[in-house]
Design an enzyme around this catalytic site. Structure first.
Site, PDB file in Angstrom:
ATOM      1  N   ASP A  23      31.978   3.143  73.059  1.00 21.57           N
ATOM      2  CA  ASP A  23      32.146   3.931  71.861  1.00 21.57           C
ATOM      3  C   ASP A  23      31.540   3.922  70.686  1.00 21.57           C
ATOM      4  O   ASP A  23      30.791   2.805  70.364  1.00 21.57           O
ATOM      5  CB  ASP A  23      33.915   4.375  71.596  1.00 21.57           C
ATOM      6  N   ASP A  25      32.421   5.540  66.984  1.00 19.06           N
ATOM      7  CA  ASP A  25      33.132   5.643  65.701  1.00 19.06           C
ATOM      8  C   ASP A  25      34.420   4.695  66.081  1.00 19.06           C
ATOM      9  O   ASP A  25      35.074   4.821  66.755  1.00 19.06           O
ATOM     10  CB  ASP A  25      33.861   6.984  65.338  1.00 19.06           C
ATOM     11  N   ASP A 226      37.995   1.647  70.938  1.00 23.18           N
ATOM     12  CA  ASP A 226      38.930   1.417  69.836  1.00 23.18           C
ATOM     13  C   ASP A 226      40.330   2.254  69.995  1.00 23.18           C
ATOM     14  O   ASP A 226      41.312   2.025  69.218  1.00 23.18           O
ATOM     15  CB  ASP A 226      38.529   1.394  68.421  1.00 23.18           C
TER      16      ASP A 226
END
Length: 351
Positions: A23, A25, A226
């Site tokens: 990922d 961001d 996250d």
């Protein structure tokens, strides 16, 4: 501890896999700023010959622009590529529409770019009167207007295929959480009886697209993210191992109270966990390092490094909750534990 366990701990986590789906961001950067240890870790992974596909639900920018951002932060030139949820949306529609079919593109430049790249005709909401469309794709954009949101609602109600690139409610920024594409999708849904087809994480489409780029089988692929409800839940549903990092929106308290579909294989403070030894969270509880006090608050032993203690806190909380024992859900308690473990975010990134 068995010899096999010792051997597993001696090698770096990423060395167990042939490809990484990562990922962006909240993992590699937060807004325009690189997250500590992310760039150097990714460059070491590239040196080790492990290919990386950055798979992001953020559909606002074309992959080439994201690539420029990564190179600007210092990520090495080779060994990686970018796929986003706009491309997953375009792939979904090309399997169902004729080549050149007109599709309304709402969101940042990445949405129209993906549709055009896939051989479809991207139409702006402002041009709908002169160009009827068969579908509408809604992705994140920073200049989306009420008229565009109204157009999505009108098209969906009229029978056009409505595809949402993702339904992430929030987006991490250097100043804290901001509304994500999911917040805007929810806004449109208040005005229509139709629900969109979602292609981004936690759905399998984006993971499948990324794994096709890597050319890896499921057991050889690791996902890093996250967000428990998108990255981790999606990895589990797709049959992929995952590393959860505490540099984004989901926090340690969220992880401790995660239900089984959203529990990762591994946990680390940040992306540098890829280069450290570690055991899958399900292999041992390590309760000898963490106790659950009579007030249901986890108490850590003085022994052990922060990485091992972090794993112990998580596995202890899971074991206790699975056994029907109470675990404190007080946010202040978990904030304190994060500070003790050195995994708390700066104040501007958490509010």
């Amino acid at each position: 501890m068995t010899g096999e366990t010792t051997s597993v701990r001696a090698e770096s986590l990423i060395s167990r896999y042939r490809g990484l789906i990562c990922d962006l961001d909240g993992v590699v950067y937060r807004g325009a700023v690189a997250i500590p240890h992310a760039v150097e870790t990714l460059n070491r992974v590239a040196e080790d010959g492990v290919p990386v596909v950055f798979a992001t639900n953020n559909a606002s920018r074309p992959p080439a622009e994201v690539g420029d951002h990564l190179r600007g932060l210092g990520v090495t030139q080779q060994g990686w590529s970018v796929v986003n949820s706009s491309q997953a949306a375009a792939a979904y529609l090309t399997a169902r529409l004729a080549p050149g079919a007109r599709v309304c593109a709402v969101g940042g430049p990445g949405v129209a770019h993906a549709l055009t790249e896939a051989g479809l005709t991207a139409v702006r909401a402002a041009d709908l009167e002169n160009a009827p469309v068969e579908a509408v794709v809604q992705g994140l954009g920073f200049d989306i207007t009420w008229r565009e949101l109204s157009a999505i609602s009108r098209l969906a109600e009229a029978g056009a295929t409505w595809v949402a690139t993702n339904v992430d409610l929030t987006l991490p920024t250097p100043y804290g959480r901001a509304p994500g594409n999911g917040a805007l999708v929810a806004l449109v849904q208040t005005a229509t009886s139709v629900s969109p087809h979602v292609v981004g994480k936690p759905q399998a489409a984006l993971f499948d697209l990324a794994r096709d780029r890597l050319g890896t089988e499921r057991p050889d692929t690791l996902v890093c993210g996250d967000l428990l409800d998108t990255d981790i839940k999606g990895a589990n549903a797709s049959g992929l191992d995952s590393l959860f990092v505490l540099t984004g929106a989901s926090r340690l308290r969220d992880l401790a109270f995660a239900e089984r579909p959203a529990r990762p294989t591994y946990v680390a403070a940040d992306l540098s966990g890829l280069r450290t030894p570690g055991l899958p969270l399900h292999t041992t509880s390590r309760e000898y390092l963490v106790e659950l006090g009579p007030d249901a608050v986890p108490r850590m032993a003085d022994a052990g490094d922060n990485g091992t203690l972090l794993q112990s806190v998580v596995t202890m909380a899971w074991a206790a909750r699975d056994a029907g024992r109470a675990v404190s859900d007080d946010a202040g308690v978990w904030d304190r534990i994060e500070r003790q473990l050195g995994v708390s975010l700066p104040a501007q990134a958490t509010h």
